[in-house]
Write a protein that holds these residues in place. Sequence first.
Motif, mmCIF file in Angstrom:
data_model
loop_
_atom_site.group_PDB
_atom_site.id
_atom_site.type_symbol
_atom_site.label_atom_id
_atom_site.label_comp_id
_atom_site.label_asym_id
_atom_site.label_seq_id
_atom_site.Cartn_x
_atom_site.Cartn_y
_atom_site.Cartn_z
ATOM 1 N N VAL A 351 0.873 -1.173 0.000
ATOM 2 C CA VAL A 351 0.000 0.000 0.000
ATOM 3 C C VAL A 351 0.907 1.218 0.000
ATOM 4 N N ASP A 354 0.193 3.807 2.841
ATOM 5 C CA ASP A 354 -0.262 3.228 4.110
ATOM 6 C C ASP A 354 0.025 4.122 5.303
ATOM 7 N N MET A 358 -3.545 4.498 6.921
ATOM 8 C CA MET A 358 -3.756 3.239 7.626
ATOM 9 C C MET A 358 -3.052 3.200 8.975
ATOM 10 N N THR A 360 -0.590 1.702 10.798
ATOM 11 C CA THR A 360 0.579 0.849 10.523
ATOM 12 C C THR A 360 1.004 0.040 11.736
ATOM 13 N N LEU A 389 -5.701 -6.162 4.747
ATOM 14 C CA LEU A 389 -4.790 -5.037 4.905
ATOM 15 C C LEU A 389 -5.058 -4.375 6.250
ATOM 16 N N GLN A 390 -4.214 -3.459 6.626
ATOM 17 C CA GLN A 390 -4.375 -2.772 7.906
ATOM 18 C C GLN A 390 -5.633 -1.891 7.896
ATOM 19 N N ILE A 399 -7.141 3.726 -1.113
ATOM 20 C CA ILE A 399 -5.965 2.879 -0.966
ATOM 21 C C ILE A 399 -5.238 2.785 -2.302
ATOM 22 N N LEU A 401 -2.994 0.711 -4.033
ATOM 23 C CA LEU A 401 -2.481 -0.649 -3.913
ATOM 24 C C LEU A 401 -1.572 -0.968 -5.089
#
Length: 689
Positions: A351, A354, A358, A360, A389-390, A399, A401
């Motif tokens: 990602v 991220d 996100m 992490t 995923l997170q 996201i 990706l």
Amino acid sequence: MIPAKIEPTSITAAIREKSEESIFDWFDLNKQSFYTLGWSYLGNQQQMEELFYQTIIKVHKELPRFKRETSFETWVTSIFIHICRKLSEDRSLLTRVETETRQDIFKALDQLKEYEKDAMVLTYVKGISKEEGAHLLQVSVEKMKELLFSGIQSLRNEMGDGSLYNGCKEYQKDYIDYLERTLDRPKKIDLEKHIYHCQECQADLATFQDVMLTLVNLTDRMEDLHVPSDFMENIKDRLAVKEKHRQQKNKKRIRKGFVFSGIFAILIGIEFFTGAFSKTYYTWSEKDQELRAFLEQDLGESLNLEAESNGVKIKIKSAIADEVQTLVFYEIEDTKEDNQYVMDAFDGVFVENDFEIMNTAAYPRYYPPDLEAAVNNEEKNVYQGRISLQPLTSDKGTIKLKITKLHKLIRDTSEKNGLVAYGGMESETGKWNFEIPVTKQPSVEYALDEETIVEGIPVRFDKLIIAPTATVLQYGINIEQREKRLDVINFNNLEVNNKKLKADSYGSSFLETTYDENWIPMQSHFDPLFGEKPKNINVQFESTYFTFEELKTIELDEIQEYPHTFEYAGSTMSIDKVEVGQPTKVVISNHENRSYESLNFEVIGEDESEIVSMEMDSEGVLVDKHGVEYNMNEPISYEEIEQPRHFITVFNTKLHPNTAGEKVVPKRLVIYGYNAMKYLDDVVKISVE
């Protein structure tokens, strides 16, 4: 395999009990060696702090899976290397500034193939043995030597030397052992005779030696690479901020949960009148039953984003996000051949943003390939699956990706739907990029207040979280008993309102929370439960995994002949062989009356500092709940075996001396304890507050 160093159980016991704070303290004590290792992969201070921060969190999350069949440092190093790889791939995402002072040798190392670089760094920067490095990379010792040889050759070419030298291939394989003075005397004499008459090999070996000396000098310079004074303090501050933020989020989540539960009945009523067509549509159009359930509950939307590379087409069908994870449903089609490919969230899936959207600190859940699903048995070139995923840090996000590798599924033709190989065997590389819009769905939390006794150890249940993608049970394990510790609880199912939710075999982990010092916080995941308020809960146990501390010392120098038998923990064991050499070999076995799965032990020499590492290969047998044994040399589908236990029957131990050329003379065998699994069928009824 049980690798190099076996540490006393007191080390990991302390870490288990003090959780994330103790892991930080361990890293603080070992920061210099890991700092130099990380600097070999990364180019600036910001990345180094991120590396330590992520590793501490991941070690904390993964600690329940650490079974002490390896040294704690080796296990941590494997996690550290994995995150090094990820951050080195995502280097531009953290900062665009690359340090000008980064030596040419590091830049050359960056150009090596992944496993070549890992082998070089572990050997010449971390300074571990080839045997331990081979275990970390999950390759044979011979393969480790091949990686070092090819890495040095590649490094020589990257540094602008060596391209004109072509030594005799039959002798090149001995270069490293010769230069490290570990080559057997007959081979050494033969090589020296050959080099004397072969000018090509003279030049080839000379330039090869120059590169090895550069690496040795690099190691010396790395010892002068000091950790900045505020480095660990910065990481400690980040961990403190994360903990504070987590506590604040928990308080907000509880308040939102009560509001959500209040309006949930209204939403269900609305869906009854307005969602009938939606349910019919998804039943007709979506073959993936799990994804269909989410779409019918209006917890996500059909996306059908597509990207193609090298004849392989990936379709992102949907993404469901909540506080637990972000679940991505995908379809992979090989448009050229009849191959089925799967994604691995830990290898070839990144990602790009991220750190922006996100959490992490969270750890993605693992979902094995679903070969039983009807949709994956219809076409030979199409596979539908999911990856975790997170979770998101905000309510919405996109996201980015990036997928660079897919893993090929190879089915066992002799057994329907049996899996022979997945990951590491065959793969397809390419570039598949997606921008996936996601909206985080709310979760509902319920406080629990129940305690039970499991094999003499108190276990308490604290909270039930109902999220769209999973039902999470949070509980605590008492750790006041030193001689017997309950490490892992495996649940069979969770029954809520007379609905049985299957336990996730890979869904147990430590919980990041503040707890009483006598309790370890844990959580387990179960199937999702859509739109119900729990009234009654039944927890069905399946098995537990214990660590028992039972010290036993055997003086090896007093044994007259082998095999030598002795009693331990209700089993008859045998020391089959003690062979002094380079390395020294000790073989221990237990083939009958097994009362435990594995041992925690070490072999001590005459001088307790003379052993630099202890390497082990193990042999074992797989036994199901009913005592049926399985041949581990044949393909095995673990999911089809009822509650399997893996008993280690033979420990093949190799002792490597601290000083090259010397031999380790083992003096005593010290057994610290053992690990054992217990089957359970208890059911605990829990009231909901």
